[in-house]
Design a protein around this motif. Structure first.
Motif, PDB file in Angstrom:
ATOM      1  N   GLU A 257      -5.599   0.005  10.234  1.00 61.42           N
ATOM      2  CA  GLU A 257      -5.184   0.881   9.139  1.00 61.42           C
ATOM      3  C   GLU A 257      -5.934   0.544   7.852  1.00 61.42           C
ATOM      4  N   GLN A 258      -6.053  -0.742   7.532  1.00 66.05           N
ATOM      5  CA  GLN A 258      -6.783  -1.140   6.333  1.00 66.05           C
ATOM      6  C   GLN A 258      -8.245  -0.713   6.415  1.00 66.05           C
ATOM      7  N   PHE A 259      -8.857  -0.881   7.580  1.00 61.99           N
ATOM      8  CA  PHE A 259     -10.253  -0.472   7.743  1.00 61.99           C
ATOM      9  C   PHE A 259     -10.390   1.030   7.504  1.00 61.99           C
ATOM     10  N   HIS A 260      -9.501   1.811   8.099  1.00 59.33           N
ATOM     11  CA  HIS A 260      -9.560   3.262   7.944  1.00 59.33           C
ATOM     12  C   HIS A 260      -9.455   3.666   6.471  1.00 59.33           C
TER      13      HIS A 260
ATOM     14  N   GLU B 211     -13.232   3.768   5.344  1.00 56.68           N
ATOM     15  CA  GLU B 211     -13.491   5.141   5.766  1.00 56.68           C
ATOM     16  C   GLU B 211     -12.837   6.178   4.853  1.00 56.68           C
ATOM     17  N   LYS B 212     -12.288   5.721   3.733  1.00 58.77           N
ATOM     18  CA  LYS B 212     -11.667   6.589   2.726  1.00 58.77           C
ATOM     19  C   LYS B 212     -10.480   7.379   3.284  1.00 58.77           C
ATOM     20  N   GLY B 213      -9.705   6.732   4.134  1.00 59.16           N
ATOM     21  CA  GLY B 213      -8.515   7.363   4.691  1.00 59.16           C
ATOM     22  C   GLY B 213      -7.338   7.244   3.749  1.00 59.16           C
ATOM     23  N   THR B 214      -6.185   7.658   4.238  1.00 59.17           N
ATOM     24  CA  THR B 214      -4.957   7.521   3.454  1.00 59.17           C
ATOM     25  C   THR B 214      -3.790   7.287   4.405  1.00 59.17           C
ATOM     26  N   GLU B 215      -2.767   6.633   3.889  1.00 59.88           N
ATOM     27  CA  GLU B 215      -1.552   6.468   4.673  1.00 59.88           C
ATOM     28  C   GLU B 215      -0.624   7.644   4.358  1.00 59.88           C
ATOM     29  N   ARG B 216       0.284   7.937   5.252  1.00 59.74           N
ATOM     30  CA  ARG B 216       1.237   9.013   5.003  1.00 59.74           C
ATOM     31  C   ARG B 216       2.141   8.642   3.830  1.00 59.74           C
ATOM     32  N   ALA B 217       2.508   9.638   3.063  1.00 57.27           N
ATOM     33  CA  ALA B 217       3.404   9.433   1.921  1.00 57.27           C
ATOM     34  C   ALA B 217       4.707   8.781   2.366  1.00 57.27           C
ATOM     35  N   PHE B 218       5.225   7.911   1.535  1.00 61.04           N
ATOM     36  CA  PHE B 218       6.509   7.226   1.716  1.00 61.04           C
ATOM     37  C   PHE B 218       6.533   6.258   2.893  1.00 61.04           C
TER      38      PHE B 218
ATOM     39  N   VAL C 297     -10.598   6.303  -6.616  1.00 60.66           N
ATOM     40  CA  VAL C 297     -10.573   4.971  -7.211  1.00 60.66           C
ATOM     41  C   VAL C 297     -11.000   3.971  -6.137  1.00 60.66           C
ATOM     42  N   VAL C 298     -11.988   3.128  -6.461  1.00 57.47           N
ATOM     43  CA  VAL C 298     -12.469   2.101  -5.539  1.00 57.47           C
ATOM     44  C   VAL C 298     -12.465   0.745  -6.223  1.00 57.47           C
ATOM     45  N   CYS C 299     -12.378  -0.311  -5.436  1.00 59.82           N
ATOM     46  CA  CYS C 299     -12.484  -1.678  -5.943  1.00 59.82           C
ATOM     47  C   CYS C 299     -13.907  -1.888  -6.445  1.00 59.82           C
ATOM     48  N   SER C 300     -14.055  -2.392  -7.654  1.00 63.82           N
ATOM     49  CA  SER C 300     -15.382  -2.588  -8.229  1.00 63.82           C
ATOM     50  C   SER C 300     -16.136  -3.745  -7.582  1.00 63.82           C
ATOM     51  N   ASN C 301     -15.425  -4.600  -6.865  1.00 60.80           N
ATOM     52  CA  ASN C 301     -16.059  -5.748  -6.235  1.00 60.80           C
ATOM     53  C   ASN C 301     -16.617  -5.440  -4.845  1.00 60.80           C
ATOM     54  N   CYS C 302     -15.817  -4.744  -4.013  1.00 55.97           N
ATOM     55  CA  CYS C 302     -16.233  -4.504  -2.615  1.00 55.97           C
ATOM     56  C   CYS C 302     -16.404  -3.032  -2.275  1.00 55.97           C
ATOM     57  N   ASP C 303     -16.163  -2.150  -3.226  1.00 50.68           N
ATOM     58  CA  ASP C 303     -16.301  -0.711  -3.047  1.00 50.68           C
ATOM     59  C   ASP C 303     -15.284  -0.148  -2.052  1.00 50.68           C
ATOM     60  N   GLY C 304     -14.180  -0.849  -1.849  1.00 52.42           N
ATOM     61  CA  GLY C 304     -13.140  -0.373  -0.955  1.00 52.42           C
ATOM     62  C   GLY C 304     -12.362   0.778  -1.578  1.00 52.42           C
ATOM     63  N   HIS C 305     -12.122   1.823  -0.786  1.00 55.81           N
ATOM     64  CA  HIS C 305     -11.343   2.977  -1.242  1.00 55.81           C
ATOM     65  C   HIS C 305      -9.889   2.549  -1.436  1.00 55.81           C
TER      66      HIS C 305
ATOM     67  N   CYS D 151      -2.707   6.520  -7.997  1.00 52.32           N
ATOM     68  CA  CYS D 151      -1.971   6.708  -6.756  1.00 52.32           C
ATOM     69  C   CYS D 151      -2.723   5.925  -5.671  1.00 52.32           C
ATOM     70  N   ILE D 152      -2.160   4.789  -5.245  1.00 53.54           N
ATOM     71  CA  ILE D 152      -2.898   3.807  -4.453  1.00 53.54           C
ATOM     72  C   ILE D 152      -2.232   3.582  -3.093  1.00 53.54           C
ATOM     73  N   ASN D 153      -3.028   3.486  -2.058  1.00 58.24           N
ATOM     74  CA  ASN D 153      -2.523   3.197  -0.716  1.00 58.24           C
ATOM     75  C   ASN D 153      -2.013   1.757  -0.634  1.00 58.24           C
ATOM     76  N   SER D 154      -0.809   1.562  -0.113  1.00 53.33           N
ATOM     77  CA  SER D 154      -0.263   0.213   0.073  1.00 53.33           C
ATOM     78  C   SER D 154      -1.171  -0.640   0.952  1.00 53.33           C
ATOM     79  N   ALA D 155      -1.746  -0.039   1.996  1.00 53.97           N
ATOM     80  CA  ALA D 155      -2.583  -0.789   2.934  1.00 53.97           C
ATOM     81  C   ALA D 155      -3.854  -1.326   2.280  1.00 53.97           C
ATOM     82  N   ALA D 156      -4.221  -0.798   1.127  1.00 53.01           N
ATOM     83  CA  ALA D 156      -5.405  -1.280   0.404  1.00 53.01           C
ATOM     84  C   ALA D 156      -5.063  -2.456  -0.499  1.00 53.01           C
ATOM     85  N   LEU D 157      -3.784  -2.827  -0.539  1.00 46.90           N
ATOM     86  CA  LEU D 157      -3.311  -3.856  -1.465  1.00 46.90           C
ATOM     87  C   LEU D 157      -2.674  -5.042  -0.749  1.00 46.90           C
ATOM     88  N   ASP D 158      -2.771  -6.190  -1.392  1.00 44.40           N
ATOM     89  CA  ASP D 158      -1.983  -7.375  -1.052  1.00 44.40           C
ATOM     90  C   ASP D 158      -1.194  -7.709  -2.302  1.00 44.40           C
TER      91      ASP D 158
END
Length: 128
Positions: free
Chosen positions: A13-16, A20-27, A89-97, A114-121
Motif C-alpha cells: 500500500e505504501q509503495f502504491h 505510484e501516486k495512488g491513494t487510500e480510500r477515504a476514512f 504534495v510530495v516529500c521534498s527529500n524522496c519525492d514520495g507522493h 489532504c494527506i494519505n495515512s499510508a504515506a506517514l509515520d
C-alpha cells in the motif's frame, strides 16, 4: 532508490501511494482520526512533514493539516490526472507522493493539506 529497493522497504500500500501516486480510500487511514500530539514523518524516508498542532478534522476522510512543518519539507506540483486540476504534495527529500493541497482550509493559511495515512509515520510527543 530503485523501484525494487522501495518495494523491499515499503508495504504494498505504501509503495502504491508513495511511488505510484495512488491513494487510500477515504476514512480508512489509521491517522484520519488521530488526535494525539506528535509529529508526522514521511513513511519512505523519515523526513518530518507535519505536526499535530497543524492537524484538524476536515471531514474529508484523510488526515488534514493547515501547513507543513517548518522549512521546505514538501513540494507542490500541478496534477491534471483523473480529469481534474489539483496541486499534488510530495516529500521534498524522496519525492514520495503524499496527497494534495486545496484552498479550502481554516485559519491563516486557508489551506487543507489532504494527506494519505499510508504515506506517514506518526511519532507521539510522549514517545509511546
Amino acid at each position: 532508490m530503485t523501484d525494487a529497493e522501495w518495494r523491499e522497504k515499503l508495504t504494498p500500500e505504501q509503495f502504491h501511494i508513495l511511488r505510484e501516486k495512488g491513494t487510500e480510500r477515504a476514512f480508512t487511514g489509521k491517522y484520519d482520526k488521530n488526535k494525539a500530539e506528535g509529529e508526522y514523518h514521511c513513511a519512505a524516508c523519515g523526513q518530518l512533514l507535519f505536526e499535530s498542532d497543524d492537524k484538524y478534522d476536515s471531514g474529508c476522510g484523510w488526515p488534514s493539516f493547515t501547513a507543513p512543518a517548518e522549512g521546505d519539507v514538501v513540494e507542490e506540483h500541478r496534477d491534471t490526472s483523473h480529469g481534474m486540476i489539483r496541486t499534488e504534495v510530495v516529500c521534498s527529500n524522496c519525492d514520495g507522493h503524499l496527497g494534495h493541497v486545496f484552498p479550502d482550509g481554516p485559519g491563516e493559511t486557508g489551506l487543507r493539506y489532504c494527506i494519505n495515512s499510508a504515506a506517514l509515520d506518526f511519532e507521539p510527543e510522549d514517545g509511546e
